[in-house]
Design a protein around this motif. Structure first.
Motif, PDB file in Angstrom:
ATOM      1  N   ASN A   1       1.030  -1.142   0.132  1.00 53.19           N
ATOM      2  CA  ASN A   1       0.084  -0.188  -0.110  1.00 53.19           C
ATOM      3  C   ASN A   1       0.932   1.227  -0.116  1.00 53.19           C
ATOM      4  O   ASN A   1       1.681   1.440   1.042  1.00 53.19           O
ATOM      5  CB  ASN A   1      -0.896  -0.032   1.192  1.00 53.19           C
ATOM      6  CG  ASN A   1      -1.777   1.124   1.232  1.00 53.19           C
ATOM      7  OD1 ASN A   1      -1.888   1.916   0.382  1.00 53.19           O
ATOM      8  ND2 ASN A   1      -2.910   1.037   2.165  1.00 53.19           N
ATOM      9  N   PRO A   2       0.762   2.063  -1.018  1.00 54.28           N
ATOM     10  CA  PRO A   2       1.743   3.414  -0.895  1.00 54.28           C
ATOM     11  C   PRO A   2       1.544   4.371   0.000  1.00 54.28           C
ATOM     12  O   PRO A   2       2.314   4.688   0.751  1.00 54.28           O
ATOM     13  CB  PRO A   2       1.250   4.007  -2.175  1.00 54.28           C
ATOM     14  CG  PRO A   2       0.343   3.099  -3.155  1.00 54.28           C
ATOM     15  CD  PRO A   2       0.028   1.914  -2.236  1.00 54.28           C
ATOM     16  N   LEU A   3       0.263   4.363   0.781  1.00 50.84           N
ATOM     17  CA  LEU A   3       0.097   5.168   1.707  1.00 50.84           C
ATOM     18  C   LEU A   3       0.720   4.520   3.039  1.00 50.84           C
ATOM     19  O   LEU A   3       1.354   5.530   3.933  1.00 50.84           O
ATOM     20  CB  LEU A   3      -1.351   5.445   2.035  1.00 50.84           C
ATOM     21  CG  LEU A   3      -2.305   6.162   0.870  1.00 50.84           C
ATOM     22  CD1 LEU A   3      -3.725   6.116   1.337  1.00 50.84           C
ATOM     23  CD2 LEU A   3      -1.665   7.560   0.714  1.00 50.84           C
TER      24      LEU A   3
ATOM     25  N   ARG B   1       7.943   8.377   6.593  1.00 42.82           N
ATOM     26  CA  ARG B   1       7.679   9.622   7.308  1.00 42.82           C
ATOM     27  C   ARG B   1       8.354   9.296   8.751  1.00 42.82           C
ATOM     28  O   ARG B   1       8.910  10.180   9.317  1.00 42.82           O
ATOM     29  CB  ARG B   1       6.520  10.280   7.281  1.00 42.82           C
ATOM     30  CG  ARG B   1       6.306  11.546   7.976  1.00 42.82           C
ATOM     31  CD  ARG B   1       4.802  11.994   7.929  1.00 42.82           C
ATOM     32  NE  ARG B   1       3.973  11.076   8.572  1.00 42.82           N
ATOM     33  CZ  ARG B   1       3.412  11.174   9.647  1.00 42.82           C
ATOM     34  NH1 ARG B   1       3.996  11.994  10.507  1.00 42.82           N
ATOM     35  NH2 ARG B   1       2.517  10.209  10.153  1.00 42.82           N
ATOM     36  N   LEU B   2       7.861   8.353   9.382  1.00 44.39           N
ATOM     37  CA  LEU B   2       8.276   7.801  10.701  1.00 44.39           C
ATOM     38  C   LEU B   2       9.720   7.509  10.640  1.00 44.39           C
ATOM     39  O   LEU B   2      10.234   7.731  11.655  1.00 44.39           O
ATOM     40  CB  LEU B   2       7.389   6.548  11.185  1.00 44.39           C
ATOM     41  CG  LEU B   2       5.812   6.850  11.332  1.00 44.39           C
ATOM     42  CD1 LEU B   2       5.228   5.640  11.659  1.00 44.39           C
ATOM     43  CD2 LEU B   2       5.916   7.962  12.589  1.00 44.39           C
TER      44      LEU B   2
ATOM     45  N   LEU C   1      12.119   9.022   8.753  1.00 40.88           N
ATOM     46  CA  LEU C   1      12.866  10.092   8.557  1.00 40.88           C
ATOM     47  C   LEU C   1      12.749  10.964   9.839  1.00 40.88           C
ATOM     48  O   LEU C   1      13.701  11.730  10.177  1.00 40.88           O
ATOM     49  CB  LEU C   1      12.221  10.766   7.335  1.00 40.88           C
ATOM     50  CG  LEU C   1      12.639  10.366   6.030  1.00 40.88           C
ATOM     51  CD1 LEU C   1      11.908  11.021   4.801  1.00 40.88           C
ATOM     52  CD2 LEU C   1      14.245  10.116   5.991  1.00 40.88           C
ATOM     53  N   HIS C   2      11.656  10.912  10.538  1.00 40.36           N
ATOM     54  CA  HIS C   2      11.537  11.703  11.710  1.00 40.36           C
ATOM     55  C   HIS C   2      12.228  10.965  12.977  1.00 40.36           C
ATOM     56  O   HIS C   2      12.682  11.799  13.894  1.00 40.36           O
ATOM     57  CB  HIS C   2       9.996  11.819  12.304  1.00 40.36           C
ATOM     58  CG  HIS C   2       9.020  12.881  11.523  1.00 40.36           C
ATOM     59  ND1 HIS C   2       9.533  14.026  11.566  1.00 40.36           N
ATOM     60  CD2 HIS C   2       8.287  12.592  10.513  1.00 40.36           C
ATOM     61  CE1 HIS C   2       8.558  14.747  10.607  1.00 40.36           C
ATOM     62  NE2 HIS C   2       7.709  13.708  10.268  1.00 40.36           N
ATOM     63  N   SER C   3      12.863   9.727  12.846  1.00 42.29           N
ATOM     64  CA  SER C   3      13.593   9.370  13.722  1.00 42.29           C
ATOM     65  C   SER C   3      14.991   9.445  13.823  1.00 42.29           C
ATOM     66  O   SER C   3      15.579   8.984  14.397  1.00 42.29           O
ATOM     67  CB  SER C   3      13.079   7.701  13.981  1.00 42.29           C
ATOM     68  OG  SER C   3      13.573   6.889  12.819  1.00 42.29           O
ATOM     69  N   ARG C   4      15.180   9.895  12.565  1.00 40.20           N
ATOM     70  CA  ARG C   4      16.738  10.307  12.396  1.00 40.20           C
ATOM     71  C   ARG C   4      17.120  11.596  12.616  1.00 40.20           C
ATOM     72  O   ARG C   4      16.562  12.604  12.910  1.00 40.20           O
ATOM     73  CB  ARG C   4      17.026  10.199  10.610  1.00 40.20           C
ATOM     74  CG  ARG C   4      16.817   8.857   9.964  1.00 40.20           C
ATOM     75  CD  ARG C   4      17.772   7.828  10.839  1.00 40.20           C
ATOM     76  NE  ARG C   4      17.279   6.237  10.586  1.00 40.20           N
ATOM     77  CZ  ARG C   4      17.849   5.388  11.369  1.00 40.20           C
ATOM     78  NH1 ARG C   4      18.710   5.427  11.896  1.00 40.20           N
ATOM     79  NH2 ARG C   4      17.184   4.203  11.307  1.00 40.20           N
TER      80      ARG C   4
END
Length: 130
Positions: free
Chosen positions: A22-24, A31-32, A34-37
């Motif tokens: 699923n692309p979504l 996103r999750l 990238l936010h954890s980096r």
């Protein structure tokens, strides 16, 4: 008794192969991630992606077939008879000097134009502090 035998139906329901793609869900997972980096990790990841893309694009552009068709360069050489007189040789040299002088004047004029254009660029860069 085996695990799946004896039961009236399979104990595993049929799975769709595309339910995991699923692309979504993939975008949310990205996103999750990238936010954890940390910030420096994102910068280096971005630089790695840009470098890779530039290399691939460079190879693609370089692989295009831009062959220019072969064009012959024919050089014609004048053939002079061995029994020419000195007067004929001097007359030919004078005619050649006129054409050489015209070509030299044209070349010097072009060099002057190029020098003026480069001077304008140099003056502009000097005004900007370079």
């Amino acid at each position: 008794m085996t695990l799946a035998s004896g039961a009236s139906g399979a104990y595993l329901r049929p799975m769709s192969r595309f339910s995991r793609y699923n692309p979504l869900v993939g975008l949310r997972d990205l996103r999750l991630f990238l936010h954890s980096r940390q910030k420096h990790e994102l910068v280096f990841a971005f630089l790695a992606v840009v470098t890779t893309v530039l290399l691939i694009v460079g190879f693609l552009l370089d692989s295009r077939d831009l062959e220019v068709p072969y064009k012959r360069e024919i050089q014609y050489v004048q053939s002079w008879p061995l029994n020419r007189t000195d007067a004929e040789i001097i007359a030919a040299q004078k005619a050649d000097m006129k054409t050489r002088a015209a070509e030299e004047a044209k070349r010097k004029e072009q060099e002057a134009k190029n020098r003026a254009a480069l001077k304008r660029i140099d003056d502009a860069l000097t005004r900007w502090g370079f």
